[in-house]
Design a protein around this motif. Structure first.
Motif, PDB file in Angstrom:
ATOM      1  N   LEU A  51       2.656  -5.133  20.325  1.00 26.86           N
ATOM      2  CA  LEU A  51       3.731  -4.194  20.007  1.00 26.86           C
ATOM      3  C   LEU A  51       4.173  -4.380  18.566  1.00 26.86           C
ATOM      4  O   LEU A  51       4.080  -5.474  18.019  1.00 26.86           O
ATOM      5  CB  LEU A  51       4.939  -4.428  20.927  1.00 26.86           C
ATOM      6  N   ARG A  52       4.681  -3.310  17.990  1.00 23.76           N
ATOM      7  CA  ARG A  52       5.306  -3.382  16.671  1.00 23.76           C
ATOM      8  C   ARG A  52       6.748  -3.856  16.839  1.00 23.76           C
ATOM      9  O   ARG A  52       7.352  -3.715  17.899  1.00 23.76           O
ATOM     10  CB  ARG A  52       5.329  -2.015  16.009  1.00 23.76           C
ATOM     11  N   LEU A  53       7.313  -4.367  15.758  1.00 27.17           N
ATOM     12  CA  LEU A  53       8.701  -4.802  15.757  1.00 27.17           C
ATOM     13  C   LEU A  53       9.622  -3.689  16.244  1.00 27.17           C
ATOM     14  O   LEU A  53      10.510  -3.917  17.070  1.00 27.17           O
ATOM     15  CB  LEU A  53       9.111  -5.267  14.357  1.00 27.17           C
ATOM     16  N   SER A  54       9.423  -2.480  15.757  1.00 27.59           N
ATOM     17  CA  SER A  54      10.301  -1.361  16.130  1.00 27.59           C
ATOM     18  C   SER A  54      10.242  -1.072  17.623  1.00 27.59           C
ATOM     19  O   SER A  54      11.264  -0.783  18.251  1.00 27.59           O
ATOM     20  CB  SER A  54       9.952  -0.107  15.327  1.00 27.59           C
TER      21      SER A  54
ATOM     22  N   LEU B 197       1.191  -5.892  14.309  1.00 27.52           N
ATOM     23  CA  LEU B 197       1.208  -5.920  15.764  1.00 27.52           C
ATOM     24  C   LEU B 197       1.513  -7.355  16.188  1.00 27.52           C
ATOM     25  O   LEU B 197       0.986  -8.304  15.606  1.00 27.52           O
ATOM     26  CB  LEU B 197      -0.134  -5.470  16.327  1.00 27.52           C
ATOM     27  N   ILE B 198       2.359  -7.492  17.172  1.00 27.53           N
ATOM     28  CA  ILE B 198       2.831  -8.807  17.573  1.00 27.53           C
ATOM     29  C   ILE B 198       2.269  -9.134  18.952  1.00 27.53           C
ATOM     30  O   ILE B 198       2.336  -8.329  19.886  1.00 27.53           O
ATOM     31  CB  ILE B 198       4.371  -8.834  17.576  1.00 27.53           C
ATOM     32  N   HIS B 199       1.699 -10.334  19.060  1.00 21.56           N
ATOM     33  CA  HIS B 199       1.104 -10.857  20.290  1.00 21.56           C
ATOM     34  C   HIS B 199       1.677 -12.242  20.539  1.00 21.56           C
ATOM     35  O   HIS B 199       2.144 -12.899  19.613  1.00 21.56           O
ATOM     36  CB  HIS B 199      -0.414 -11.059  20.151  1.00 21.56           C
ATOM     37  N   LEU B 200       1.542 -12.715  21.772  1.00 28.10           N
ATOM     38  CA  LEU B 200       1.875 -14.104  22.055  1.00 28.10           C
ATOM     39  C   LEU B 200       0.719 -15.001  21.647  1.00 28.10           C
ATOM     40  O   LEU B 200      -0.442 -14.659  21.838  1.00 28.10           O
ATOM     41  CB  LEU B 200       2.132 -14.309  23.545  1.00 28.10           C
TER      42      LEU B 200
END
Length: 125
Positions: free
Chosen positions: A33-36, A75-78
């Protein structure tokens, strides 16, 4: 529900603040997901989400990768450590809830089980 959630959080000695834990859970379920988009899902402002992500990043719990559709975004992932952290938190909270459920009699547990479909509907987006 809110009081039960707080009690479980206290019982499990959460290592992370509630918003950080929620972000980890959201990323586990819906990454990348993006920050926004994270901010929208968590109902916080982008600057607040930026601070949360900075703390999680510093703890090594997430990974940012360039967004192939928008070079200005990530893009953010764990990270593996992030996956382990959310699994640990969920395990502790499940154990706390199980202890509380053990205090109920069979009739009370059956009433809760019957209410689960309605409760699930309440948390759907």
């Amino acid at each position: 529900m809110g009081r039960l959630n707080r009690r479980i959080r206290v019982d499990s000695n959460a290592a992370l603040p509630p918003l950080q834990t929620s972000v980890l859970a959201t990323l586990e379920d819906a990454a990348p997901l993006r920050l926004s988009e994270l901010a929208r899902r968590e109902a916080v402002t982008p600057p607040t989400m930026s601070r949360v992500l900075a703390a999680l990043d510093e703890a090594g719990l997430l990974i940012r990768t360039p967004d192939p559709q928008d070079a200005r975004s990530a893009l953010i992932h764990l990270s593996d450590q992030g996956h382990q952290a959310i699994r640990h938190i969920r395990t502790e909270r499940t154990a706390s809830l199980a202890q509380r459920l053990d205090r109920l009699d069979a009739e009370q547990r059956a009433a809760l089980e019957a209410a689960l479909p309605a409760l699930e509907r309440l948390v759907e987006e």
